[in-house]
Design an enzyme around this catalytic site. Structure first.
Site, PDB file in Angstrom:
ATOM      1  N   LYS A  10       0.854  -1.192   0.000  1.00 43.90           N
ATOM      2  CA  LYS A  10       0.000   0.000   0.000  1.00 43.90           C
ATOM      3  C   LYS A  10       0.888   1.239   0.000  1.00 43.90           C
ATOM      4  O   LYS A  10       1.688   1.438   0.909  1.00 43.90           O
ATOM      5  CB  LYS A  10      -0.888  -0.029   1.241  1.00 43.90           C
ATOM      6  CG  LYS A  10      -1.783   1.200   1.368  1.00 43.90           C
ATOM      7  CD  LYS A  10      -2.728   1.072   2.550  1.00 43.90           C
ATOM      8  CE  LYS A  10      -3.584   2.316   2.692  1.00 43.90           C
ATOM      9  NZ  LYS A  10      -4.430   2.260   3.892  1.00 43.90           N
TER      10      LYS A  10
ATOM     11  N   LYS B  89      -2.290  -1.482  -3.849  1.00 45.90           N
ATOM     12  CA  LYS B  89      -3.155  -0.318  -3.729  1.00 45.90           C
ATOM     13  C   LYS B  89      -2.316   0.940  -3.778  1.00 45.90           C
ATOM     14  O   LYS B  89      -1.337   1.008  -3.055  1.00 45.90           O
ATOM     15  CB  LYS B  89      -3.889  -0.407  -2.390  1.00 45.90           C
ATOM     16  CG  LYS B  89      -4.781   0.766  -2.102  1.00 45.90           C
ATOM     17  CD  LYS B  89      -5.369   0.630  -0.732  1.00 45.90           C
ATOM     18  CE  LYS B  89      -6.092   1.936  -0.462  1.00 45.90           C
ATOM     19  NZ  LYS B  89      -6.233   2.241   0.893  1.00 45.90           N
TER      20      LYS B  89
END
Ligand code: PBG
Ligand code: ZN
Length: 327
Positions: A196, A249
């Protein structure tokens, strides 16, 4: 002599037969935002995310039913509590917004598969993803792990089908796996937000979840967008700690990372098509700059082509509708 690639492009049935990457309704996870303390029938559109709403729990149930009816089989649940404090207490209560949302959803739409986002930024008054160490003004990793384990057990007890830790705390997967196993929840899967990045594309989400940090930013725990080797290393570490599903992400600016991780693991891989990506397509469509439906499906297909199995997207209902029209 040359090869005639156009031979397979002339006929639309043949084009479909030879198509490589395909998007299916089964690939989709639809994020939803539950709010507490607003009474019933509360449905407020996020200004920066047209078509996405903060929902009171009764409205959340309605939305989950509507989504299920058109073919969305999984959701990702986020909570916005009535009150936030320095410890994020709402997330640690079995009467908190996620606890109550899970109970209501499991009662009314039991067939919907529910992932819960596991983090503290929506519940803390400072908006960071864990407890702040007053000396360093930074998130205390290991203290946060203890609280994450408590939060995860509440999710599991209230009906979460799978838990998705998103806070980028080191060691979270190992600690959560152990806590769930000890509580007899050895069959609750962990989908780790394993890679992330500290991304500007989360901007609209922070309006939706009212979770923008009140000081500083998240660069002391989320990854530097420039680092591909580290991206692989952190996902591999989460696999080693026991993650069942990995994630990249945001999605669109990181498809190279998706492909690399795909080539280095046998685990299922998710992409999170984040709020800023959603809002950009909406804005381009509203300005008449793009064919929305085609750009949307092209974007979804690119995730599958890069190697994603699961697509977490605010477009999930729209994608289902387009796929339903297509057959
Ligand atoms: C919470 C969380 C965030 C997102 C998912 N879980 C926000 C953040 O890290 O600031 C972003 C999702 C999106 O932008 O759509 N840690
Ligand atoms: Zn967070």
């Amino acid at each position: 002599m040359f090869k005639r690639f156009r031979r397979l492009r002339e006929n639309s049935t043949l084009r479909d037969l030879v198509q490589e990457a395909k998007v299916a309704k089964n690939d989709l996870v639809y994020p939803l935002f539950a709010v507490s303390g607003k009474g019933k029938n509360f449905k407020r559109e996020i200004a920066s995310m047209p078509g996405v709403f903060q929902l009171s729990i009764d409205e959340l149930v309605k939305e989950a039913k509507a989504a299920r009816a058109i073919g969305v089989k999984a959701i990702m649940l986020f909570g916005i509590p009535e009150t936030k404090d320095s410890a994020g207490s709402d997330a640690l209560s079995d009467r908190g917004v996620i606890a109550e949302s899970l109970k209501a959803l499991k009662d009314a739409v039991p067939e919907m598969f529910i992932f819960t986002d596991l983090c503290f930024c929506e519940y803390t008054d400072h908006g960071h993803c864990g407890v702040i160490n007053p000396a360093t003004k930074s998130v205390d990793n290991d203290k946060t792990l203890e609280l994450l384990a408590k939060q995860a057990l509440i999710h599991a007890e209230c009906g979460a089908d799978a838990i998705a830790p998103s806070g980028m705390m080191d060691g979270a997967i190992a600690v959560l796996r152990e806590a769930l196993d000890d509580a007899g929840r050895e069959n609750t899967p962990l989908m780790s937000y394993s890679t992330k990045f500290a991304s500007a594309y989360y901007g609209p989400f922070r309006d939706a979840a009212e979770s923008a940090p009140s000081f500083g930013d998240r660069r002391a725990y989320q990854m530097n967008p420039a680092n591909a080797r580290e991206a692989l290393a952190e996902s591999m570490e989460d696999e080693a700690q026991g993650a069942d599903i990995l994630m990249v992400k945001p999605a669109l600016a990181y498809l190279d990372v998706v492909k690399t991780i795909r080539e280095n693991t046998t685990l299922p891989l998710a992409v999170y098509n984040v709020s800023g990506e959603y809002s950009m397509l909406k804005a381009a469509a509203a300005a008449g700059m793009i064919d929305y439906d085609r750009a949307l499906m092209e974007t979804m297909t690119s995730f599958k082509r890069a190697g994603a199995d699961i697509i977490i997207t605010y477009h999930a209902k729209e994608v289902c509708e387009l796929l339903n029209k297509g057959d």
